[in-house]
Design a protein around this motif. Sequence first.
Motif, mmCIF file in Angstrom:
data_model
loop_
_atom_site.group_PDB
_atom_site.id
_atom_site.type_symbol
_atom_site.label_atom_id
_atom_site.label_comp_id
_atom_site.label_asym_id
_atom_site.label_seq_id
_atom_site.Cartn_x
_atom_site.Cartn_y
_atom_site.Cartn_z
ATOM 1 N N UNK A 154 11.409 -6.269 -0.419
ATOM 2 C CA UNK A 154 12.555 -6.960 -0.993
ATOM 3 C C UNK A 154 12.527 -8.411 -0.542
ATOM 4 N N UNK A 155 12.879 -9.315 -1.467
ATOM 5 C CA UNK A 155 12.936 -10.729 -1.116
ATOM 6 C C UNK A 155 12.763 -11.612 -2.337
ATOM 7 N N UNK A 156 12.382 -12.845 -2.071
ATOM 8 C CA UNK A 156 12.201 -13.860 -3.099
ATOM 9 C C UNK A 156 11.109 -13.425 -4.075
ATOM 10 N N UNK A 157 11.458 -13.357 -5.348
ATOM 11 C CA UNK A 157 10.502 -12.890 -6.356
ATOM 12 C C UNK A 157 9.225 -13.723 -6.367
ATOM 13 N N UNK A 158 9.336 -15.007 -6.110
ATOM 14 C CA UNK A 158 8.155 -15.885 -6.139
ATOM 15 C C UNK A 158 7.158 -15.553 -5.034
ATOM 16 N N UNK A 159 7.605 -14.884 -3.981
ATOM 17 C CA UNK A 159 6.713 -14.551 -2.866
ATOM 18 C C UNK A 159 5.929 -13.261 -3.109
ATOM 19 N N UNK A 160 6.321 -12.466 -4.109
ATOM 20 C CA UNK A 160 5.613 -11.222 -4.422
ATOM 21 C C UNK A 160 4.237 -11.544 -5.004
ATOM 22 N N UNK A 161 3.223 -10.801 -4.575
ATOM 23 C CA UNK A 161 1.908 -10.886 -5.195
ATOM 24 C C UNK A 161 1.417 -9.474 -5.477
ATOM 25 N N UNK A 162 0.579 -9.340 -6.466
ATOM 26 C CA UNK A 162 0.001 -8.032 -6.786
ATOM 27 C C UNK A 162 -0.799 -7.500 -5.601
ATOM 28 N N UNK A 163 -1.473 -8.386 -4.890
ATOM 29 C CA UNK A 163 -2.269 -7.973 -3.729
ATOM 30 C C UNK A 163 -1.383 -7.361 -2.641
ATOM 31 N N UNK A 164 -0.244 -7.991 -2.361
ATOM 32 C CA UNK A 164 0.664 -7.451 -1.335
ATOM 33 C C UNK A 164 1.270 -6.115 -1.763
ATOM 34 N N UNK A 165 1.631 -6.013 -3.026
ATOM 35 C CA UNK A 165 2.168 -4.751 -3.541
ATOM 36 C C UNK A 165 1.111 -3.656 -3.412
ATOM 37 N N UNK A 166 -0.101 -3.949 -3.828
ATOM 38 C CA UNK A 166 -1.204 -2.977 -3.758
ATOM 39 C C UNK A 166 -1.480 -2.559 -2.320
ATOM 40 N N UNK A 167 -1.613 -3.517 -1.426
ATOM 41 C CA UNK A 167 -1.926 -3.211 -0.027
ATOM 42 C C UNK A 167 -0.836 -2.357 0.599
ATOM 43 N N UNK A 168 0.406 -2.760 0.418
ATOM 44 C CA UNK A 168 1.509 -2.068 1.074
ATOM 45 C C UNK A 168 1.707 -0.649 0.541
ATOM 46 N N UNK A 169 1.899 -0.506 -0.757
ATOM 47 C CA UNK A 169 2.192 0.822 -1.302
ATOM 48 C C UNK A 169 1.000 1.775 -1.174
ATOM 49 N N UNK A 170 -0.199 1.263 -1.343
ATOM 50 C CA UNK A 170 -1.389 2.122 -1.227
ATOM 51 C C UNK A 170 -1.626 2.608 0.191
ATOM 52 N N UNK A 171 -1.136 1.851 1.170
ATOM 53 C CA UNK A 171 -1.392 2.203 2.570
ATOM 54 C C UNK A 171 -0.480 3.303 3.098
ATOM 55 N N UNK A 172 0.639 3.561 2.431
ATOM 56 C CA UNK A 172 1.615 4.523 2.942
ATOM 57 C C UNK A 172 1.045 5.937 2.935
ATOM 58 N N UNK A 173 1.128 6.576 4.100
ATOM 59 C CA UNK A 173 0.667 7.958 4.228
ATOM 60 C C UNK A 173 1.654 8.737 5.105
ATOM 61 N N UNK A 174 2.288 9.754 4.510
ATOM 62 C CA UNK A 174 3.190 10.583 5.322
ATOM 63 C C UNK A 174 2.381 11.477 6.240
ATOM 64 N N UNK A 175 2.989 11.859 7.344
ATOM 65 C CA UNK A 175 2.296 12.755 8.289
ATOM 66 C C UNK A 175 2.710 14.191 8.048
#
Length: 175
Positions: A154-175
């Motif tokens: 969440x934050x300033x829309x201009x700061x969002x990048x596809x790379x950050x979205x990809x890295x963050x969401x793809x990295x999530x792994x529940x235990x």
Amino acid sequence: MRPVRVALVSLSLACLCLAACSPRYNWREASDNGAHFVVLLPAKPASVTRPVDLDGPKVEMSMTAAEVDGLTFAAGTAELPDAASANRTLDAMRTALLNNIGGQVQSGAAWPGKTEGFARTVDLDARGVSRGRPLRLAARLVARERRVYQILIVGDEKAFTEENIETFFSSFKPS
């Protein structure tokens, strides 16, 4: 000899410039205190656990978050009294997130990362305003048995990048 000296000076200046730069996104693995998930965060994370009311069940929710460039990256989890309340809980989480930014859902979001193994997944892409500041929310809410997870940027829309979205969401792994 002179071209060699010019090359050395140029190389030295380039090294100094690179050394002076620090990466804005320093991705590192983080987890909640109970290690119910791991996720990559772009800076040193902070964690908090607090009681929340998720439209009925009052539970302890742990959140781990980091902020960079006006964006907050956060992942959290809570254990419900029973799996039957998971759908209602995800709906309550969705409503609370949208209310926090006075948000309106945009087109149907489908964030990267694995979603198999979850009983339900809700992806949100919303725009809103909080404290006079326009915000974007990218969130994934998931349920697995008695555990719910909240993964968001969440934050300033201009700061969002596809790379950050990809890295963050793809990295999530529940235990």
